[in-house]
Design a protein around this motif. Structure first.
Motif, PDB file in Angstrom:
ATOM      1  N   ILE A 181      -7.519   2.651  -3.620  1.00 48.39           N
ATOM      2  CA  ILE A 181      -6.819   3.365  -4.695  1.00 48.39           C
ATOM      3  C   ILE A 181      -7.773   4.323  -5.399  1.00 48.39           C
ATOM      4  CG2 ILE A 181      -5.733   3.102  -6.973  1.00 48.39           C
ATOM      5  CD1 ILE A 181      -4.544   0.424  -5.886  1.00 48.39           C
ATOM      6  N   THR A 182      -8.919   3.804  -5.834  1.00 50.79           N
ATOM      7  CA  THR A 182      -9.841   4.625  -6.619  1.00 50.79           C
ATOM      8  C   THR A 182     -10.559   5.679  -5.781  1.00 50.79           C
ATOM      9  OG1 THR A 182     -11.592   2.958  -6.434  1.00 50.79           O
ATOM     10  CG2 THR A 182     -10.184   2.870  -8.406  1.00 50.79           C
ATOM     11  N   SER A 183     -10.546   5.537  -4.461  1.00 54.07           N
ATOM     12  CA  SER A 183     -11.137   6.550  -3.575  1.00 54.07           C
ATOM     13  C   SER A 183     -10.129   7.639  -3.214  1.00 54.07           C
ATOM     14  CB  SER A 183     -11.664   5.892  -2.298  1.00 54.07           C
ATOM     15  OG  SER A 183     -12.692   4.995  -2.604  1.00 54.07           O
ATOM     16  N   GLY A 184      -8.948   7.560  -3.792  1.00 54.40           N
ATOM     17  CA  GLY A 184      -7.972   8.623  -3.564  1.00 54.40           C
ATOM     18  C   GLY A 184      -6.936   8.330  -2.498  1.00 54.40           C
ATOM     19  N   MET A 185      -6.884   7.103  -1.986  1.00 59.80           N
ATOM     20  CA  MET A 185      -5.866   6.679  -1.016  1.00 59.80           C
ATOM     21  C   MET A 185      -5.804   7.617   0.190  1.00 59.80           C
ATOM     22  SD  MET A 185      -2.945   5.417  -3.703  1.00 59.80           S
ATOM     23  CE  MET A 185      -3.234   6.544  -5.046  1.00 59.80           C
ATOM     24  N   LYS A 186      -6.952   7.909   0.766  1.00 55.02           N
ATOM     25  CA  LYS A 186      -7.039   8.873   1.862  1.00 55.02           C
ATOM     26  C   LYS A 186      -6.619   8.284   3.214  1.00 55.02           C
ATOM     27  CE  LYS A 186     -10.624  11.515  -0.450  1.00 55.02           C
ATOM     28  NZ  LYS A 186     -11.377  10.731  -1.399  1.00 55.02           N
ATOM     29  N   GLU A 187      -6.987   7.021   3.475  1.00 52.81           N
ATOM     30  CA  GLU A 187      -6.624   6.400   4.735  1.00 52.81           C
ATOM     31  C   GLU A 187      -5.147   6.014   4.705  1.00 52.81           C
ATOM     32  OE1 GLU A 187      -9.005   5.095   2.737  1.00 52.81           O
ATOM     33  OE2 GLU A 187     -10.867   5.604   3.764  1.00 52.81           O
ATOM     34  N   PRO A 188      -4.502   6.017   5.864  1.00 50.60           N
ATOM     35  CA  PRO A 188      -3.098   5.589   5.902  1.00 50.60           C
ATOM     36  C   PRO A 188      -2.977   4.115   5.497  1.00 50.60           C
ATOM     37  CG  PRO A 188      -3.755   6.607   7.994  1.00 50.60           C
ATOM     38  CD  PRO A 188      -4.995   6.451   7.169  1.00 50.60           C
ATOM     39  N   LEU A 217       0.821  -1.211   0.000  1.00 50.13           N
ATOM     40  CA  LEU A 217       0.000   0.000   0.000  1.00 50.13           C
ATOM     41  C   LEU A 217       0.855   1.262   0.000  1.00 50.13           C
ATOM     42  CD1 LEU A 217      -2.757  -1.252   2.451  1.00 50.13           C
ATOM     43  CD2 LEU A 217      -3.075  -0.733   0.030  1.00 50.13           C
ATOM     44  N   ARG A 218       1.958   1.248   0.741  1.00 46.68           N
ATOM     45  CA  ARG A 218       2.861   2.407   0.732  1.00 46.68           C
ATOM     46  C   ARG A 218       3.453   2.624  -0.655  1.00 46.68           C
ATOM     47  NH1 ARG A 218       6.040   1.120   6.255  1.00 46.68           N
ATOM     48  NH2 ARG A 218       4.584   2.106   7.696  1.00 46.68           N
ATOM     49  N   SER A 219       3.834   1.528  -1.300  1.00 45.88           N
ATOM     50  CA  SER A 219       4.371   1.622  -2.654  1.00 45.88           C
ATOM     51  C   SER A 219       3.325   2.198  -3.597  1.00 45.88           C
ATOM     52  CB  SER A 219       4.825   0.248  -3.128  1.00 45.88           C
ATOM     53  OG  SER A 219       5.207   0.295  -4.468  1.00 45.88           O
ATOM     54  N   THR A 220       2.103   1.733  -3.446  1.00 49.75           N
ATOM     55  CA  THR A 220       1.000   2.239  -4.259  1.00 49.75           C
ATOM     56  C   THR A 220       0.812   3.738  -4.021  1.00 49.75           C
ATOM     57  OG1 THR A 220      -0.084   0.096  -4.131  1.00 49.75           O
ATOM     58  CG2 THR A 220      -1.454   1.950  -4.774  1.00 49.75           C
ATOM     59  N   GLY A 229       1.081   6.974  -6.543  1.00 47.00           N
ATOM     60  CA  GLY A 229      -0.375   7.068  -6.552  1.00 47.00           C
ATOM     61  C   GLY A 229      -1.009   7.443  -7.861  1.00 47.00           C
ATOM     62  N   ASP A 230      -0.496   8.494  -8.508  1.00 42.01           N
ATOM     63  CA  ASP A 230      -1.100   8.934  -9.755  1.00 42.01           C
ATOM     64  C   ASP A 230      -1.069   7.834 -10.818  1.00 42.01           C
ATOM     65  OD1 ASP A 230      -2.420  11.317 -10.000  1.00 42.01           O
ATOM     66  OD2 ASP A 230      -0.903  12.234 -11.282  1.00 42.01           O
TER      67      ASP A 230
END
Length: 184
Positions: free
Chosen positions: A158-165, A89-92, A96-97
C-alpha cells in the motif's frame, strides 16, 4: 435528513475527499472543522449534520473500511487463501487513495491493529481447524506470525504505491503460507 438523499451523499463525498487531501499534508490533530468547511465550501452546520467532529469523520471512514473487510472474510472465502487475499488487495487498490492516506503517518496508527484484530477473530478459528498437529498455543503463535507478516507485506504494498498486481502479492503470500504450514 435522509442519508441516501443525493445532496447528502454528495456533501459527505466532498467532505471525505477534501479531508483526505488535508490528511495528506498534516496530521488529523491539526485539521479543524473550520478549515475543512472552507475547502469544502460548506458551513459548519452542514458538517455537523453529518459528523460529530473531525475524529468522528475519520472514524466513519475507517468504519467503512473495516466493514468492507469484515464482509469479505467469510468462512467459505477463507478456504481459498489466494482468492481472499486477492479480493482484499483489489478492494484496497480500488480505494487506493483512501488506504494510502489512512495508513500514512498522518492517519490513525490504531487502524492497522483494528483490522488485524478483525482478521484474527475470524481467521484463528479456521486455522485451528486446518492445523491440528500443534497445540492451541502454537496455533495462536503461528497465526499471529502469519497475520502480522501478511499485514506487513500488504502495508508495504500500500505505502509503496500498489504497483504490483494484487494477484502477484496474493500469490506470494499464499506460497509463503503453504511453505510455513507444510512444516506443521
Amino acid at each position: 435528513m435522509n442519508i441516501h438523499d443525493a445532496r447528502a451523499v454528495y456533501t459527505r463525498q466532498t467532505i471525505e475527499k477534501e479531508f483526505l487531501k488535508l490528511l495528506k499534508t498534516k496530521p488529523v490533530s491539526k485539521i479543524t472543522v473550520s478549515e475543512l468547511c472552507t475547502v469544502c465550501h460548506i458551513n459548519r452546520a452542514t458538517f455537523y449534520k453529518h459528523y460529530t467532529d473531525i475524529y468522528g469523520l475519520m472514524d466513519s471512514m475507517e468504519q467503512i473500511m473495516t466493514d468492507q473487510i469484515d464482509l469479505m472474510i467469510r468462512p467459505e472465502q477463507c478456504l481459498d487463501v489466494k482468492g481472499l487475499l486477492t479480493d482484499l488487495l483489489r478492494s484496497t487498490l480500488q480505494f487506493g487513495d483512501t488506504w494510502l492516506v489512512m495508513f500514512s503517518p498522518n492517519g490513525d496508527p490504531s487502524l492497522a491493529a483494528r483490522i488485524l484484530h478483525l482478521c484474527y477473530e475470524k481467521g484463528l478459528p479456521l486455522m485451528q481447524k486446518s492445523v491440528q498437529s500443534i497445540s492451541p498455543a502454537e496455533q495462536k503463535r503461528l497465526y499471529t506470525f502469519l497475520s502480522h507478516g501478511s499485514a506487513g507485506v500488504m502495508l508495504d504494498w500500500i505505502t509503496s504505491g500498489m504497483k504490483e498486481p494484487p494477484e502477484e502479492v496474493a500469490a506470494f503470500l499464499e506460497q509463503t503460507y503453504h511453505t510455513l504450514l507444510s512444516t506443521h
